[in-house]
Enzyme design. Structure first.
Site, short mmCIF file in Angstrom:
data_model
loop_
_atom_site.label_atom_id
_atom_site.label_comp_id
_atom_site.label_asym_id
_atom_site.label_seq_id
_atom_site.Cartn_x
_atom_site.Cartn_y
_atom_site.Cartn_z
CG ASP A 208 -1.64 1.36 1.30
OD1 ASP A 208 -2.39 1.68 0.36
OD2 ASP A 208 -1.38 2.12 2.26
CE LYS B 179 -3.03 2.72 5.02
NZ LYS B 179 -2.77 3.88 4.21
CB SER C 127 -5.38 2.42 0.46
OG SER C 127 -4.49 3.22 1.18
NE ARG D 212 -4.80 4.84 -4.92
CZ ARG D 212 -5.23 4.90 -3.65
NH1 ARG D 212 -4.59 4.25 -2.70
NH2 ARG D 212 -6.29 5.59 -3.34
N1 URA Z 1 -5.89 7.25 3.25
C1 URA Z 1 -5.26 6.09 2.96
O1 URA Z 1 -4.64 5.49 3.82
N2 URA Z 1 -5.32 5.64 1.69
C2 URA Z 1 -6.01 6.26 0.71
O2 URA Z 1 -6.05 5.77 -0.41
C3 URA Z 1 -6.65 7.47 1.02
C4 URA Z 1 -6.58 7.95 2.31
#
Ligand code: URA
Length: 436
Positions: free
Chosen positions: A161, A187, A183, A168
């Site tokens: 990520d 986490k 994403s 991104r």
């Molecule tokens: N926060 C994140 O951790 N990922 C995203 O893609 C957008 C906001």
């Protein structure tokens, strides 16, 4: 397997299978796929979306791309709250000790401020001595002993990520619901928590600017959680106006302490009660009304505040600052800002107010900037209030005068005073759950 075929399949609206998603994530993390091919795939996902199954597979692959925290020793009672980011959002400082005081285990990794939004790690570091880095043994032992530890992101959690998010960010593919949902959830899942309540902010100060997008994002994240065996719900909360009255690190800690001391009638307290009640309902498997009674009681009878002090002390923070909060937040300069007209405050642009705080020193304009913990602003009025010309609407605090006049000018742009009282907007628009 060939990356070209995976990109073409997604471009043509196909559904990627587990082998294809797992292969892409492991090869990309190992630097075996060039960024131009990964960004072509992100763009194909941006335009064609992902099914619920694909999104869950992508999340699981990113979750498994690095270290995972094992919290199984806490018997399914671990709890986390994740906000998609806002202005004046100090809810973790309140919700985490409330939940821990009621028997949940909060083993939380938080972030720093990003852009105009604040971060819990910066707020905690405004308390003298507070350590936001602990070894993994220290972290787990503290959770075992007192039910709560909050640290900055550490270890190698979800490295796929990290890499994809950076890509991104520079290829205009952040704003895709399956990509944001996977994403965030990768986490959260790598961090090992069993019960997760998501605070999806919507409005001028949030990432999601409209309610429909916020609902879709919330549902996507709740679905991912359940597909990965976790209990998850999401609250969609208002970020058209900053949460509470204080914006800026020490100023926000001061406001959070007031709620923990039993001031539970503010907007901030109401959102925290809603978040904590939903967490406790998941952790204990009890009805939301019962859970809300427990949360309010913990705030009113000092249980949550005592847990807060225990937590701050355990991580080296100096709790004597809470005896005299004025010293804790006193910046060298302050400037009062007054209403330019009679009328109702019809708009407060939360994003602009977040930037005002950054300009005063309360946030970072670049990644390496140092934060001035005492900088920020305290609102005297909020949207919907009736004000008179010349009446104070905020005080701005800083230890440098450098950008004070620019900050005042931007503050004035953020506020609109008009004749018509605006309609009351809900604090919590909706609670999104999984029908199981
Ligand atoms: N926060 C994140 O951790 N990922 C995203 O893609 C957008 C906001």
């Amino acid at each position: 397997m060939r990356m070209y075929d995976i990109i073409a399949k997604k471009r043509d609206g196909g559904e990627l299978n587990k082998q294809e998603i797992d292969w892409f994530i492991s090869e990309y993390t190992a630097d075996n796929i060039p960024d131009y091919q990964a960004s072509a795939l992100c763009m194909a996902i941006f335009f064609n979306g992902m099914s619920e199954k694909e999104t869950a597979l992508l999340t699981a692959a990113m979750r498994d791309s690095g270290d995972k925290v094992d919290l199984s020793c806490f018997g399914g009672k671990t709890a986390d709250k994740h906000s998609t980011g806002g202005v004046g959002d100090k809810t973790t400082l309140i919700v985490a000790p409330v939940v821990a005081s009621l028997g949940g285990y909060v083993a939380k990794m938080s972030g720093r401020g990003l852009g105009h939004t604040g971060g819990t790690v910066d707020k905690l570091e405004s308390i003298k001595g507070f350590k936001t880095t602990l070894s993994s043994d220290e972290f787990l032992n503290q959770v075992k002993n007192i039910g709560i530890a909050v640290i900055g992101q550490s270890g190698n959690l979800a490295p796929a990520d990290k890499k994809l998010y950076a890509l991104r960010d520079v290829t205009a593919t952040v704003n895709s619901i399956p990509l944001i949902a996977s994403s965030i959830m990768s986490k959260k899942l790598a961090a090992g928590t069993d019960n997760i309540v998501l605070d999806v902010k919507v409005g001028s100060g949030a990432f999601m600017k409209n309610l429909d997008d916020a609902k879709d994002l919330a549902q996507a994240m709740v679905d991912i959680g359940y597909n990965c065996g976790k209990k998850v719900s999401a609250l969609i909360t208002n970020m058209d106006v900053p949460l509470g009255y204080a914006i800026g690190n020490a100023l926000e800690v001061k406001e959070a302490a007031a709620v923990l001391k039993g001031n539970i009638n503010s907007d901030l307290a109401k959102v925290c009660i809603a978040l904590a009640s939903n967490i406790i309902s998941l952790v204990k498997g009890i009805d939301i009304n019962q859970s809300e009674l427990q949360v309010k009681k913990a705030l009113c009878d000092g249980l949550a505040y005592n847990k807060f002090l225990e937590w701050i002390t355990a991580q080296g923070g100096d709790v004597s600052v809470f005896d005299d909060l004025e010293n804790f937040v006193k910046a060298e300069y302050n400037v009062e800002v007054f209403s330019e007209a009679d009328g109702y405050i019809t708009k407060m642009d939360a994003e602009k107010l977040g930037i005002v705080s950054v300009m005063l020193g309360g946030g970072r304009a670049t990644k390496d900037d140092e934060i001035d913990f005492k900088a920020g602003l305290v609102l005297a009025h909020k949207t919907g209030d009736l004000v008179k010309k010349g009446e104070k609407i905020a005080t701005l605090y800083s230890n440098t005068v450098k950008d004070m006049s620019k900050a005042v000018a931007l503050f004035n742009q953020a506020i609109v005073v008009g004749e018509q009282k605006p309609l009351d907007a809900p604090l919590v628009y909706e609670v999104v759950t999984k029908d199981v």
